[in-house]
Design a protein around this motif. Structure first.
Motif, PDB file in Angstrom:
ATOM      1  N   ARG A 236       0.839  -1.209   0.000  1.00  9.01           N
ATOM      2  CA  ARG A 236       0.000   0.000   0.000  1.00  9.01           C
ATOM      3  C   ARG A 236       0.871   1.254   0.000  1.00  9.01           C
ATOM      4  O   ARG A 236       0.574   2.236  -0.660  1.00  9.01           O
ATOM      5  N   ARG A 237       1.959   1.186   0.764  1.00  6.59           N
ATOM      6  CA  ARG A 237       2.851   2.353   0.833  1.00  6.59           C
ATOM      7  C   ARG A 237       3.468   2.647  -0.538  1.00  6.59           C
ATOM      8  O   ARG A 237       3.487   3.793  -1.000  1.00  6.59           O
ATOM      9  N   LEU A 238       3.921   1.573  -1.204  1.00 10.70           N
ATOM     10  CA  LEU A 238       4.533   1.758  -2.521  1.00 10.70           C
ATOM     11  C   LEU A 238       3.521   2.294  -3.537  1.00 10.70           C
ATOM     12  O   LEU A 238       3.842   3.147  -4.365  1.00 10.70           O
ATOM     13  N   LEU A 239       2.303   1.771  -3.447  1.00 12.64           N
ATOM     14  CA  LEU A 239       1.278   2.218  -4.399  1.00 12.64           C
ATOM     15  C   LEU A 239       0.946   3.693  -4.183  1.00 12.64           C
ATOM     16  O   LEU A 239       0.785   4.465  -5.148  1.00 12.64           O
ATOM     17  N   ALA A 240       0.864   4.081  -2.897  1.00 10.76           N
ATOM     18  CA  ALA A 240       0.598   5.492  -2.598  1.00 10.76           C
ATOM     19  C   ALA A 240       1.748   6.360  -3.096  1.00 10.76           C
ATOM     20  O   ALA A 240       1.537   7.458  -3.648  1.00 10.76           O
ATOM     21  N   GLU A 241       2.958   5.870  -2.907  1.00 15.06           N
ATOM     22  CA  GLU A 241       4.137   6.610  -3.349  1.00 15.06           C
ATOM     23  C   GLU A 241       4.132   6.782  -4.869  1.00 15.06           C
ATOM     24  O   GLU A 241       4.595   7.789  -5.400  1.00 15.06           O
ATOM     25  N   ALA A 242       3.565   5.767  -5.547  1.00 18.37           N
ATOM     26  CA  ALA A 242       3.498   5.830  -7.013  1.00 18.37           C
ATOM     27  C   ALA A 242       2.366   6.731  -7.495  1.00 18.37           C
ATOM     28  O   ALA A 242       2.202   6.950  -8.703  1.00 18.37           O
ATOM     29  N   GLY A 243       1.569   7.248  -6.524  1.00 11.39           N
ATOM     30  CA  GLY A 243       0.501   8.177  -6.910  1.00 11.39           C
ATOM     31  C   GLY A 243      -0.883   7.552  -6.935  1.00 11.39           C
ATOM     32  O   GLY A 243      -1.821   8.153  -7.464  1.00 11.39           O
ATOM     33  N   TYR A 244      -1.008   6.369  -6.353  1.00 13.34           N
ATOM     34  CA  TYR A 244      -2.322   5.704  -6.352  1.00 13.34           C
ATOM     35  C   TYR A 244      -2.686   5.271  -4.928  1.00 13.34           C
ATOM     36  O   TYR A 244      -2.845   4.070  -4.655  1.00 13.34           O
ATOM     37  N   PRO A 245      -2.841   6.200  -4.001  1.00 11.80           N
ATOM     38  CA  PRO A 245      -3.185   5.804  -2.628  1.00 11.80           C
ATOM     39  C   PRO A 245      -4.554   5.122  -2.598  1.00 11.80           C
ATOM     40  O   PRO A 245      -5.539   5.654  -3.124  1.00 11.80           O
ATOM     41  N   GLY A 246      -4.593   3.945  -2.013  1.00  9.46           N
ATOM     42  CA  GLY A 246      -5.861   3.203  -1.950  1.00  9.46           C
ATOM     43  C   GLY A 246      -6.371   2.780  -3.307  1.00  9.46           C
ATOM     44  O   GLY A 246      -7.539   2.427  -3.446  1.00  9.46           O
ATOM     45  N   GLY A 247      -5.499   2.841  -4.292  1.00  5.97           N
ATOM     46  CA  GLY A 247      -5.919   2.417  -5.633  1.00  5.97           C
ATOM     47  C   GLY A 247      -6.686   3.486  -6.377  1.00  5.97           C
ATOM     48  O   GLY A 247      -7.181   3.227  -7.488  1.00  5.97           O
TER      49      GLY A 247
END
Lengths: 548, 378
Positions: free
Chosen positions: A368-379
């Protein structure tokens, strides 16, 4: 009483009668069924069940399943065989081999006592003949010879003269291979059943299937010769001219056609076959008292989800890592009949001489942290991923478990689209997908063989991912052997798993059931057990499950 | 479709279908048996799984179940009070057929794999765990049964509709016969009425020794009765026939009233062929004579007119006698007028009208309006 009321009674009576008969079939005893005794004609004959069609033409084999390997390696002997425990090459039809200093030429010496089943001597020319025939088959089969010089060009039709292929018979007992490039695993690769020699008379017999009517016309160089071929199966007898025939302990091998593995299981329970591979379920639930041994071995296969790194968010390595970290590898393998599956945390499974590494992990919070960092927090804002699946895999439980986890942990939705195989292949060619489910099977017990897929141009992989450093490492590993080679391969594997162009999902264990009287069965990750090692003895009791 | 078409005859004959079923069964059994002859003969080279017996879809067995299914459907009705029985038997049959399909599948596996029969329950169980129990026969049975019952119900509905139509026709015919019987009864009421009046006239003539005139009246009466009896079975007559009847009647009455009676006819020629109820005018003429001419010595004119007005026939009977008696205005008209009203209502309903009124300065007019028809009303 009226006619109509009588009709009710007659109908009830008739239906009840039929129902009673059916109940006998449906509710009859399913345990402690009698075991058939072995007929005299099958004395010391190993009976092997198979459900998929077997091909006894070594150059047209469809898929290297263990039973297919058993019959091919019983009839034909390649130059090399692999030690099942170390993975190292052992002499077979060739008694020795020698690399040239530049490691681009390999010279093999054939055994002088090698004989065909008709008594003719096995020569290097027979191998040249057989390999040239193999290079006329489809690319999937012929690719095993691509390391040879000009082999690929010949197979693809760019070269017409077979004499230019890098295989030549120096004399009757000397075979020289010239390689297109350095390839340290080549000797091991020569153990592939595809690389069988061909007697001068055999091609026509295979071509017109004459062996079905005249099995003795099929001249083979293996320990066994074809005795019978019917729709019900094949029967092999020991070859009277095989060099090591005195060591054979079986009087023959019967390959019995069964309708699926469930029928094979019942035939094993009923005493009609002695060996079933692959086997599923629990041997303790067999409906008879027959003593059956269950073994399992790791297969050299990996299934994976290729991430199309050319599309949308999947270009970002953080997103790919997030998907890998959030994948549920465990749950699907705990479902019924999926127990043979093992979660994969690296690209290369355990193999002889090289235990598998654990390079990946599952960590939803980190994902989840990586996804948020990539600009997609919570998808949020993440597009729906498209995963084309063959309609043949509708019953596979994995896809639902994997994509459910992604949705619950990351908020990423996936459209699992069922498609016909052709349509799925078309999508792969055009790159019209986000994730592609794929699998890879090694042809030699060597990590480099499985990792070599990352040395191919990106267009050949489902991820379209290329990395020059990985290619360099694999090329360097091809030039060395031993621990040095293993270190380079590990570095390459770590680098691949760090970039996550593909998410390994599962390794597979292959199970085998065999009757307790079968002796000598051993684990071979490539499923190339040799019939020469097997024997039968009188049944004894108290044999428990063993794991090899 | 013509019933003379021989195919239609075969189509309706159960033996045709039985023969077709036997032929189909022979093919369905014979072809696989012929194909599997080597295996059946025990050839070691033959393989059951390569014969049609082993490879043909098990759904072909539906052919053998078809008579059972059709028989059950035809014998088990869902409309009577035993419908729960029928439903239960259909469910049982569907389950059994589905079970037979599963059993056949298992038997084929058993034979193809050379397993002993004791393994049959185990194979059936294995098929279930493999998800190979096909429940499709249940669905097929239900759909076929639903279709058969739908066809059956439709046929019954059509037959009911046809029966209802026939009953309606029969009812209409019965009603017509009842009306005809009523008319006959009404006519029977008229005949004695007229007859008694005439017999009274004859008696009066005889008492007054007017023997010759009495004989003429008797002869005229005989002629009238003959004509009346001739028309007994007919409800309608032409106006011309009715006028002819009236002339005979007035001939009798003229003897009664001597020269005092003046009869006038005002009939349009195109009306004479119009159909009117039998003896429609006679009671009106008789009423005019009885309550008009005979009550006033100065009264003498009786006028019969017939006109066609906008597809209607208007008939009037006028007498210049005294106005209608008060009791008739209060208590209603006499039996002749009542009968006329009733007959008109029966035959024409609201399409006919009858009115009886004074015609100042003197006289009474009876007016009948009815549809102008020259062909009998069905």
């Amino acid at each position: 009483m009226t006619a109509t009321s009588r009709a009710h009674w007659w109908a009830t009576l008739a239906l009840s009668g039929v129902g009673g008969l059916l109940l006998l079939g449906f509710l009859g005893p399913r345990q402690a069924l009698p075991v058939q005794s072995r007929p005299a004609s099958d004395e010391n004959i190993l009976r092997v069940a198979y459900s998929q069609e077997l091909q006894i033409d070594p150059h047209r084999r469809s898929f290297p399943i263990p039973v297919q390997n058993l019959i091919l390696l019983g009839l034909w002997e390649p130059l090399i065989e692999c030690d099942p425990e170390t993975g190292q090459p052992q002499p077979a039809a060739a008694e020795s081999w020698e690399w040239a200093p530049d490691r681009r030429t390999l010279t093999l010496k054939l055994r002088p006592d090698g004989r065909w089943s008709n008594g003719d001597r096995v020569t290097a020319h027979d191998f040249v003949r057989g390999w040239r025939r193999l290079l006329q088959q489809s690319m999937e089969l012929a690719a095993v010879l691509y390391p040879l010089k000009n082999a690929e060009a010949f197979n693809l039709g760019r070269l017409k003269d077979p004499a230019e292929i890098g295989v030549e018979a120096v004399d009757d007992l000397t075979l020289r291979l010239r390689l297109a490039g350095v390839r340290s695993t080549l000797v091991t690769e020569l153990a592939d059943p595809l690389l069988a020699p061909l007697h001068a008379s055999t091609e026509a017999v295979l071509q017109d299937c004459r062996y079905r009517r005249q099995p003795d016309q099929l001249v083979t160089n293996g320990a066994f010769a074809l005795e019978r071929s019917t729709a019900e199966g094949f029967r092999l007898r020991p070859s009277g001219h095989f060099r090591d025939r005195t060591s054979l302990r079986l009087a023959g091998v019967e390959f019995v056609k069964v309708d699926g593995w469930r029928m094979g299981r019942l035939l094993l329970a009923a005493g009609r076959v002695d060996l079933l591979v692959p086997a599923f379920g629990d041997e303790k639930t067999l409906p008879t008292s027959r003593r059956v041994v269950s073994t399992s071995e790791m297969e050299l296969t990996v299934t994976a989800l290729d991430l199309n790194v050319t599309r949308g968010p999947l270009q970002d390595v953080r997103v790919r890592r997030a998907l890998s970290l959030a994948l549920d590898r465990e749950a699907p393998t705990r479902l019924p009949e999926q127990e043979r599956m093992t979660p994969a945390f690296a690209w290369v499974p355990d193999m002889p001489g090289r235990p598998g590494l654990k390079l990946l992990r599952e960590d939803a919070a980190e994902a989840r942290r990586l996804l948020a960092e990539a600009g997609y927090p919570g998808g949020r804002g993440f597009p729906v991923l498209y995963l084309p699946i063959s309609v043949r895999w509708r019953s596979y439980p994995y896809f639902q478990a994997w994509t459910d986890r992604w949705y619950h942990e990351l908020g990423i939705r996936t459209y699992v689209g069922y498609a016909r195989d052709e349509s799925r292949q078309e999508r792969k060619k055009s790159g019209d997908y986000d994730i592609y489910f794929t699998g890879l099977q090694a042809t030699v017990p060597d990590a480099g063989d499985m990792l070599s897929t990352f040395a191919l141009p990106g267009m050949f992989s489902g991820s379209h991912w290329e990395d020059d450093e990985v290619k360099r490492l694999l090329l360097a590993a091809d030039r060395v052997t031993g621990a040095e080679r293993l270190a380079l391969l590990e570095e390459a594997e770590r680098r691949v798993m760090d970039a996550v162009p593909t998410i390994p999902t599962m390794f597979e264990r292959r199970r085998t059931f065999f009757a307790e009287e079968v002796q000598g069965w051993y684990a071979d990750p490539l499923g190339r057990q040799s019939l020469r090692r097997l024997s039968l003895r009188q049944p004894v009791s108290n044999v428990d499950r063993i794991t090899l | 479709m013509s019933e003379r078409n021989p195919w239609f005859v075969y189509w309706r004959d159960w033996r045709f279908w039985a023969a077709l079923w036997v032929l189909g069964s022979a093919i369905l059994l014979g072809v696989p048996a012929w194909d599997a002859r080597s295996w059946l003969a025990g050839s070691p080279q033959a393989s059951f799984r390569q014969t049609h017996l082993g490879t043909w879809p098990v759904e072909t067995v539906w052919w053998f179940f078809a008579p059972l299914v059709l028989w059950l459907q035809s014998r088990l009705t869902l409309l009577d009070r035993r419908w729960p029985w029928a439903l239960a038997l259909h469910v049982l049959a569907a389950v059994l057929i589905a079970g037979l399909f599963i059993g056949l599948d298992a038997v084929r596996l058993l034979i193809a794999n050379h397993l002993p029969w004791s393994f049959l329950p185990t194979i059936i169980h294995d098929l279930r765990t493999a998800g190979r129990w096909s429940y499709l026969p249940l669905l097929i049975y239900s759909l076929v049964m639903a279709a058969l019952y739908a066809v059956s119900f439709y046929r019954e509905w059509r037959a009911g509709q046809q029966l209802t139509g026939e009953l309606r026709l029969a009812n209409a015919r019965l009603e017509t016969r009842l009306v005809r019987a009523s008319l006959d009864a009404l006519k029977m009421q008229l005949h004695p009425h007229f007859l008694f009046n005439t017999l009274n006239s004859i008696t009066s003539l005889i008492r007054n020794h007017r023997t010759q005139e009495a004989e003429d009246v008797v002869a005229g009466l005989g002629e009238l009765l003959r004509r009346a009896l001739d028309h007994r079975q007919e409800a309608m007559a032409t106006l011309e026939s009715e006028l002819e009847f009236l002339r005979r009647y007035f001939d009798i009455e003229r003897i009664r009233f001597q020269d005092r009676l003046q009869i006038e006819y005002d009939v349009q020629p195109d009306c004479v062929l119009a159909l009117v109820p039998c003896l429609l005018l006679q009671p009106l003429a008789e009423n005019a004579m009885k309550h008009g001419i005979s009550r006033d010595p100065e009264a003498r004119l009786l006028r019969i007119s017939a006109r066609c007005e906008r597809s209607q026939l208007v008939l009037t009977v006028y007498n210049d006698g005294p106005p209608l008696p008060r009791d008739e205005l209060i208590e209603g008209p006499g039996i002749g007028v009542q009968n006329t009203r009733a007959r008109l209502h029966m035959l024409y309903g609201d399409e006919a009208r009858f009115e009886l009124r004074d015609q100042p300065p003197r006289g009474v007019l009876a007016r009948v309006t009815l549809p102008f028809n020259t062909t009998p009303v069905p």
